[in-house]
Design an enzyme around this catalytic site. Structure first.
Site, PDB file in Angstrom:
ATOM      1  N   ASP A 102       0.842  -1.183   0.000  1.00 17.73           N
ATOM      2  CA  ASP A 102       0.000   0.000   0.000  1.00 17.73           C
ATOM      3  C   ASP A 102       0.890   1.251   0.000  1.00 17.73           C
ATOM      4  O   ASP A 102       1.765   1.387  -0.856  1.00 17.73           O
ATOM      5  CB  ASP A 102      -0.957  -0.067   1.213  1.00 17.73           C
ATOM      6  CG  ASP A 102      -1.969   1.050   1.289  1.00 17.73           C
ATOM      7  OD1 ASP A 102      -2.933   1.045   0.506  1.00 17.73           O
ATOM      8  OD2 ASP A 102      -1.782   1.953   2.126  1.00 17.73           O
ATOM      9  N   TYR A 151     -12.485   8.445  -1.096  1.00 17.37           N
ATOM     10  CA  TYR A 151     -11.806   8.599   0.200  1.00 17.37           C
ATOM     11  C   TYR A 151     -10.604   9.537   0.138  1.00 17.37           C
ATOM     12  O   TYR A 151     -10.386  10.331   1.065  1.00 17.37           O
ATOM     13  CB  TYR A 151     -11.438   7.236   0.779  1.00 17.37           C
ATOM     14  CG  TYR A 151     -10.205   6.569   0.204  1.00 17.37           C
ATOM     15  CD1 TYR A 151      -9.020   6.494   0.934  1.00 17.37           C
ATOM     16  CD2 TYR A 151     -10.229   5.978  -1.061  1.00 17.37           C
ATOM     17  CE1 TYR A 151      -7.901   5.874   0.422  1.00 17.37           C
ATOM     18  CE2 TYR A 151      -9.113   5.348  -1.576  1.00 17.37           C
ATOM     19  CZ  TYR A 151      -7.947   5.300  -0.844  1.00 17.37           C
ATOM     20  OH  TYR A 151      -6.838   4.677  -1.355  1.00 17.37           O
ATOM     21  N   TYR A 232      -1.857  11.488   2.451  1.00 18.29           N
ATOM     22  CA  TYR A 232      -2.780  11.719   1.333  1.00 18.29           C
ATOM     23  C   TYR A 232      -2.860  13.199   0.976  1.00 18.29           C
ATOM     24  O   TYR A 232      -3.097  13.551  -0.173  1.00 18.29           O
ATOM     25  CB  TYR A 232      -4.171  11.190   1.697  1.00 18.29           C
ATOM     26  CG  TYR A 232      -4.218   9.689   1.843  1.00 18.29           C
ATOM     27  CD1 TYR A 232      -4.509   8.872   0.755  1.00 18.29           C
ATOM     28  CD2 TYR A 232      -3.964   9.075   3.071  1.00 18.29           C
ATOM     29  CE1 TYR A 232      -4.553   7.495   0.879  1.00 18.29           C
ATOM     30  CE2 TYR A 232      -4.001   7.703   3.209  1.00 18.29           C
ATOM     31  CZ  TYR A 232      -4.301   6.916   2.107  1.00 18.29           C
ATOM     32  OH  TYR A 232      -4.328   5.543   2.235  1.00 18.29           O
ATOM     33  N   HIS A 297      -7.128  -6.587  -0.325  1.00 16.27           N
ATOM     34  CA  HIS A 297      -6.076  -5.583  -0.222  1.00 16.27           C
ATOM     35  C   HIS A 297      -4.998  -5.934   0.804  1.00 16.27           C
ATOM     36  O   HIS A 297      -3.811  -5.749   0.552  1.00 16.27           O
ATOM     37  CB  HIS A 297      -6.710  -4.232   0.141  1.00 16.27           C
ATOM     38  CG  HIS A 297      -5.732  -3.104   0.224  1.00 16.27           C
ATOM     39  ND1 HIS A 297      -5.036  -2.645  -0.875  1.00 16.27           N
ATOM     40  CD2 HIS A 297      -5.314  -2.348   1.276  1.00 16.27           C
ATOM     41  CE1 HIS A 297      -4.242  -1.644  -0.511  1.00 16.27           C
ATOM     42  NE2 HIS A 297      -4.389  -1.449   0.793  1.00 16.27           N
TER      43      HIS A 297
END
Length: 319
Positions: A102, A151, A232, A297
């Site tokens: 990830d 998201y 992010y 995931h």
């Protein structure tokens, strides 16, 4: 975990918590969101038993590692800088193996791009190397495709999603994120993240126990979510900073594994990029891509035995 040593290492102006076990060639494990060193518990046990020194830090903002206040302290250069200084401390003057998942995979690709001299080989999960698109900022692209409830778009406004997560409670948030196992994009509508109320029971899969979830909950209750979500908030800043590396190849031996139920694998254009030559062009030393059927995931927790064998078989050829 039995035999795991924990220590604090000063790197790049912060205190970094590091878990490690074993002796031998170093494998640096780089976790993703919303995780911790603990997400590599199965890999640490397995690889340390096979003659490797497994080293798994909490990245900045996570767990026992410092979380600087400023959003701008979470660029790819800060994170890679932390890891380079960690390697300079624990494995000076030697190349190491790197495993990422990830966000950890994103950072591992950056590490290989910036400092290939530090990496003997990289084994990444879920997130392939993705080249910079000079035509569009990442968040503009995601907003155009998915809308404002996606998201990553919801994460952009400082404090907003943290307030909603606080209302839901850390346990519910962690369970919702760690059990998300559909190929569809993760949407977090305002006022109703994950599409259900905080009181909706969440059934854990067989590979994740209440005790394991509680470990995450305890750590995130202490650290909060701001630091980890700041990654992010730097997607566009990273895009600007990465302009000098536009078109550069990752010149490190690599292997990539993804589950076919992973939401990343189903992003627009992702399968085509992975399988039709784009990925191999950008990572010319990519040895193999494995797509695991029926796996989501959090692949390293869902299928630890298979992933441990993949890692060992890949790295063993370089010993």
């Amino acid at each position: 975990m039995e035999g795991v040593e924990h220590r604090i290492v000063k790197v790049n102006g912060i205190n970094m918590h590091v878990a490690e076990k074993g002796q031998g060639p170093v494998i640096l494990f780089v976790h993703g969101f919303p995780e911790l060193w603990y997400s590599w518990r199965h890999q640490i046990a397995a690889l340390s038993s096979k003659g490797y020194r497994a080293v798994a830090p909490d990245l900045r903002g996570y767990g026992g590692t410092d979380a600087p206040d400023s959003v701008t302290c979470y660029t790819c250069f800060h994170i890679v800088g932390d890891l380079v200084e960690l390697l300079n401390t624990i494995a000076p003057d030697q190349q190491v193996f790197v495993v990422g998942h990830d966000w950890g995979a994103i950072i591992a690709w950056y590490l290989c791009l910036f400092r290939p001299d530090k990496v003997k080989a990289v084994f990444n999960l879920s997130m392939p190397f993705t080249p910079r698109n000079p035509q569009m900022k990442p968040t503009d692209g995601w907003r155009a495709i998915y809308g404002n409830d996606y998201y990553i778009c919801r994460f952009q406004e400082p404090g907003e999603i943290e307030a909603e997560f606080a209302e839901m409670g850390t346990e519910t948030v962690m369970k919702a994120l760690l059990t998300y196992r559909v190929p569809d994009p993760l949407m977090l509508p305002k006022g109703k993240p994950f599409g259900h109320s905080a009181n909706t029971p969440i059934t854990l899969p067989s590979w994740l126990s209440e005790e394991e979830v509680n470990y995450y909950v305890t750590k995130f209750n202490k650290s909060g979510f701001t630091g980890v979500i700041n990654y992010y908030r730097n997607f566009d800043r990273n895009w600007e900073l990465m302009a000098p590396w536009g078109g550069c190849e990752v010149k490190v031996a690599a292997k990539f594994v993804v589950g076919d139920v992973d939401l990343v694998y189903h992003m627009p254009g992702m399968k085509e990029y992975i399988h039709n030559g784009g990925f191999k062009k950008d990572v010319p030393m990519l040895e193999e891509v494995v797509v695991m059927e029926g796996v989501g995931h959090f692949i390293h927790m869902e299928k630890p035995d298979e992933i441990n064998k993949f890692i060992y078989d890949f790295f063993h050829q370089f010993d």
